[in-house]
Design an enzyme around this catalytic site. Structure first.
Site, short mmCIF file in Angstrom:
data_model
loop_
_atom_site.label_atom_id
_atom_site.label_comp_id
_atom_site.label_asym_id
_atom_site.label_seq_id
_atom_site.Cartn_x
_atom_site.Cartn_y
_atom_site.Cartn_z
N GLU A 47 -7.09 75.73 6.54
CA GLU A 47 -6.43 74.85 5.58
C GLU A 47 -5.66 73.79 6.36
OE1 GLU A 47 -3.36 74.77 1.77
OE2 GLU A 47 -4.45 76.62 2.27
N GLU A 72 -0.39 72.23 10.28
CA GLU A 72 0.64 71.47 9.55
C GLU A 72 1.61 70.85 10.56
OE1 GLU A 72 2.43 69.54 7.30
OE2 GLU A 72 1.39 70.89 5.91
N ASP A 122 -2.50 62.99 1.53
CA ASP A 122 -1.90 61.71 1.15
C ASP A 122 -3.01 60.72 0.80
OD1 ASP A 122 -0.51 59.25 1.02
OD2 ASP A 122 0.97 59.94 2.47
N ASP A 158 -4.88 64.63 -6.69
CA ASP A 158 -4.42 64.18 -7.99
C ASP A 158 -4.50 62.66 -8.09
OD1 ASP A 158 -2.42 63.77 -6.13
OD2 ASP A 158 -0.79 64.04 -7.56
N THR A 188 0.11 75.63 -7.26
CA THR A 188 1.31 75.49 -6.45
C THR A 188 2.33 74.59 -7.14
OG1 THR A 188 0.39 73.59 -5.27
CG2 THR A 188 -0.04 75.77 -4.34
#
Length: 209
Positions: A47, A72, A122, A158, A188
């Protein structure tokens, strides 16, 4: 491979507890991808950009026989995953702090990833910033290099126009085939906020071919 960063580092102040988890991670946190991964897991997932780690912890918790790698830059999120994984005695999570594209580009041997997830990257909506988007033809080729044949790529966004662009990229890429599979994605906090704001979340699934 890619000098333009797809992310902006957030300067979040770490609490003493979070600093402790980052320093006492029991080998869970690495600075680069290891040349050899544990061989006793049935499959390996990745991920990219797991944020606070809700989806990464969810999939690792439900699939103890799978190794899940999370990459991350947000240290608060990394500390949160370390804390929860240690509390639950989870041994199937490997964390890396840094730029996923840089790490994958520097990996000399294939990872043989069975599943890659990129949730809510992003969108860099302004046209002049599109070069900063994580998902590009170049990035897809890099991911495919490290994935097994028939491996799954699951993207969620989204941002409607970004979803359209990702669909176009995958449809024209020689290493991926878009499919109609519906894959589970946990709801989430970020997803809840997006829905509350009236955004439509698009899930895109493709297999390496």
């Amino acid at each position: 491979m890619k000098e333009v960063r797809s992310f902006v580092r957030r300067n979040s102040r770490l609490t003493n507890s979070q600093k402790t988890h980052l320093s006492a991670h029991s080998g869970m946190l690495r600075e680069q991808l290891p040349e050899v991964l544990p061989s006793h897991f049935q499959s390996i997932g990745l991920e990219i950009g797991f944020g606070m780690g809700d989806s990464l912890l969810d999939v690792a918790r439900k699939n103890p026989n799978q190794l899940w790698i999370g990459i991350e830059v947000y240290e608060v999120g990394i500390a949160s995953v370390i804390r929860q994984a240690k509390e639950e005695n989870m041994d199937n999570i490997l964390l890396l702090r840094g730029d996923a594209i840089e790490m994958l580009s520097n990996k000399t041997s294939d990872l043989r990833l069975d599943h890659v997830r990129v949730f809510f990257p992003d969108p860099w909506p302004k046209k002049r910033h599109h070069k900063r988007r994580l998902l590009s033809a170049e990035t897809l080729s890099l991911l495919a290099k490290h994935m097994t044949l028939g491996g799954l790529l699951h993207v969620a966004t989204d941002h409607e126009l970004y979803a359209e662009d990702v669909n176009r990229l995958l449809a024209s890429h020689d290493s991926f085939t878009l499919c109609l599979e519906t894959l589970y994605r946990p709801l989430t906090k970020f997803a809840v906020k997006a829905i509350a704001a009236g955004s439509t979340i698009t899930d895109i699934v493709a297999r390496t071919s």
